[in-house]
Scaffold this active site. Structure first.
Site, PDB file in Angstrom:
ATOM      1  N   SER B 115       1.271  -1.083   0.100  1.00 40.90           N
ATOM      2  CA  SER B 115      -0.082  -0.220  -0.079  1.00 40.90           C
ATOM      3  C   SER B 115       1.067   1.348   0.128  1.00 40.90           C
ATOM      4  CB  SER B 115      -0.972  -0.010   1.079  1.00 40.90           C
ATOM      5  OG  SER B 115      -0.152   0.309   2.271  1.00 40.90           O
ATOM      6  N   HIS B 129      -2.823   7.711  -4.396  1.00 38.87           N
ATOM      7  CA  HIS B 129      -2.795   6.111  -2.831  1.00 38.87           C
ATOM      8  C   HIS B 129      -3.219   5.112  -4.016  1.00 38.87           C
ATOM      9  CE1 HIS B 129      -6.072   3.166  -1.173  1.00 38.87           C
ATOM     10  NE2 HIS B 129      -4.798   3.271  -0.634  1.00 38.87           N
ATOM     11  N   ASN B 131      -3.396   0.313  -3.427  1.00 43.14           N
ATOM     12  CA  ASN B 131      -2.725  -1.072  -2.417  1.00 43.14           C
ATOM     13  C   ASN B 131      -3.446  -1.321  -3.453  1.00 43.14           C
ATOM     14  OD1 ASN B 131      -5.640  -2.406  -0.959  1.00 43.14           O
ATOM     15  ND2 ASN B 131      -3.180  -2.312   0.169  1.00 43.14           N
ATOM     16  N   THR B 132      -2.510  -2.599  -3.073  1.00 46.81           N
ATOM     17  CA  THR B 132      -3.671  -4.036  -3.958  1.00 46.81           C
ATOM     18  C   THR B 132      -2.700  -4.871  -3.278  1.00 46.81           C
ATOM     19  OG1 THR B 132      -0.858  -4.706  -4.969  1.00 46.81           O
ATOM     20  CG2 THR B 132      -3.006  -3.392  -6.180  1.00 46.81           C
ATOM     21  N   HIS B 162      -7.325   8.082 -15.889  1.00 50.61           N
ATOM     22  CA  HIS B 162      -7.886   7.108 -15.985  1.00 50.61           C
ATOM     23  C   HIS B 162      -7.966   6.374 -17.170  1.00 50.61           C
ATOM     24  CE1 HIS B 162     -11.043   8.652 -12.233  1.00 50.61           C
ATOM     25  NE2 HIS B 162     -11.236   9.809 -13.372  1.00 50.61           N
ATOM     26  N   HIS B 192     -20.326  13.733   5.013  1.00 45.87           N
ATOM     27  CA  HIS B 192     -19.978  15.210   6.052  1.00 45.87           C
ATOM     28  C   HIS B 192     -19.180  16.513   5.251  1.00 45.87           C
ATOM     29  CE1 HIS B 192     -15.727  14.082   6.879  1.00 45.87           C
ATOM     30  NE2 HIS B 192     -15.850  15.407   7.192  1.00 45.87           N
ATOM     31  N   GLY B 275      -4.723  -3.620  16.015  1.00 49.05           N
ATOM     32  CA  GLY B 275      -3.666  -4.144  17.340  1.00 49.05           C
ATOM     33  C   GLY B 275      -2.969  -3.951  16.315  1.00 49.05           C
ATOM     34  N   GLY B 276      -2.802  -3.492  14.526  1.00 52.40           N
ATOM     35  CA  GLY B 276      -2.249  -4.043  13.107  1.00 52.40           C
ATOM     36  C   GLY B 276      -0.713  -2.533  14.269  1.00 52.40           C
TER      37      GLY B 276
END
Lengths: 292, 292
Positions: B115, B129, B131-132, B162, B192, B275-276
């Site tokens: 990530s 960003h 992540n895989t 894109h 929000h 807890g990571g």
């Protein structure tokens, strides 16, 4: 009860004014330190209102009412928000289950309070949070508290802050202080960092154990105590110089404040996820933060 | 399956290296803009490991394994974290119910992935960003994606980002792109604020609809596509000058990033609350942020 609600709301709005006045006085008094040449700050006050709607927001609740946001970006107070609000409406069925007396009121609720977060220019002056509120469903109660977040904890500051709230609590009930101090320590804790947010203070909720008049008087005293002791602490350290290293430490410490507010704070989470006033809720965010 | 896990984990670690190498090349190439006089950045890599414990953490889960954090504070990349991890353990009963195939595996799980979050000095270069990951319980699947957060959206950048992922998706299945693009827009949204986090990209999860080899090849292609297109966008704008006003806008926009990550991001919330490794998880926080 209608008269009591009005009495409480009037007090919260008055407390907002009292606090703003004291903080503006402090801005005038600054005579030393790196920011003394800046102009003294003044609060900007913004009234907001949302009435006459039965529309459910994203949470399925209905929220009407309004408030007065007061924000100051000064030379002592880098950013301080003092918000008064009076809202009423109807909780979703889901949410009503979590709130005392709300199932019996068919979800109807009323809430008023004042909440405050101050982020200071000087890393030698503690940041602070204070909130007092009255909530009514088929029951009614008070809640709130105040807690101090120094960047460099100072023993005298910490002692004086705790002592002020001990005196305030003891006047009403000797059982209050130990309970509310411990509640504060438990609540303002970051489990993922295994560290407290600050040095604590008091935190109370669902306070309806005595008569309304005494609960209200206690809640008023918490507000007044906060106003006096925090002003004392600010005046004690605000004229001092600070180093870039101390400022840097402050900016990093503020990151913990952000983490707490967005990850754990019940008020923030509830407000944002139930369609509250985002500007008012996120006025608590520090003006400048670092995660280096 | 053990061989597949090893193959995937080896790829994720290799992808981390590939990305770090490209980003270090970019640091070398900088020849203009306000930060050109700074030294070129290098990644600091830190291996971490937590093994041979059956201890349940706060969530009631057991988490073992390790990873390699890579962080660079450079002159193009203000702060970029690229994390590889390989963890395994046992979900709590509660949590197992929410994860496909985890009840059947008696809570046992395995996960590996990479990530990345990049916050750039220049407000003219988008943050990003990526992540895989592969996850295995009694089932196994891939997930991930990449999304772009420009401070000043540039039509060409957005189109090219894109288009790169459309090509990547279409090679594998023409159904992927529309679905994964829409998923990304839905996921990276701040209710929000009623605003998207950025201009989107792709997001996919629970990908096990074809054979493992094809799913893995697609996941690899997402990583490679990210590496190539993001490097292109950075090189396109990194030499340009920027104004203090543009920088200020960037610092405020980063606040939205923080709000999303702490309030809504599933990975952050899950990681911190189970807890990571806090340092690895919060490496995504921007180096400097303002809520003015």
């Amino acid at each position: 009860m209608d008269k009591k609600k009005q009495t409480a709301a009037t007090w919260f709005k008055d407390l907002q004014d009292q606090i703003c006045n004291v903080f503006e006085d402090i801005e005038q008094e600054l005579s030393g330190g790196p920011k003394a040449d800046l102009p003294a700050g003044k609060f900007e006050k913004t009234e907001w209102e949302r009435e006459n709607t039965d529309e459910q927001n994203a949470s399925g609740s209905v929220l009407n009412g309004g408030g007065r946001m007061a924000v100051m970006r000064g030379r002592v107070f880098e950013k301080v928000g003092v918000n008064y609000s009076l809202v009423h409406g109807k909780f979703s069925e889901e949410f009503a289950k979590q709130i005392p007396g709300a199932e019996e009121s068919n979800g109807e609720f009323w809430a008023s309070g004042v909440s405050l977060v101050a982020h200071m220019h000087s890393p030698l002056v503690p940041a602070v949070h204070m909130n007092t509120r009255m909530i009514a469903t088929s029951k009614s109660w008070f809640g709130g508290g105040a807690d101090l977040t120094p960047m460099f904890p100072d023993e005298q500051d910490t002692q004086d802050f705790h002592a002020a709230f001990k005196t305030c609590c003891d006047t009403h009930d000797p059982a209050y202080y130990p309970e509310f101090k411990e509640w504060c320590d438990r609540y303002f804790f970051l489990p993922h960092r295994n560290e407290p947010r600050g040095v604590g203070g008091i935190f109370f909720d669902y306070l309806d154990r005595k008569d309304w008049d005494d609960n209200f008087a206690f809640t008023q005293d918490v507000g007044k105590t906060f106003k006096d002791i925090y002003a004392t602490l600010v005046r004690r350290s605000m004229h001092k110089d600070w180093t870039p290293e101390q400022r840097e430490h402050q900016l990093v410490k503020r990151g913990r404040y952000v983490e707490f507010n967005l990850l754990y704070d019940r008020g923030t989470q509830f407000g944002l996820k139930t369609g509250g006033n985002t500007d008012a809720i996120l006025m608590s965010m520090p003006p400048e933060v670092k995660w280096p």
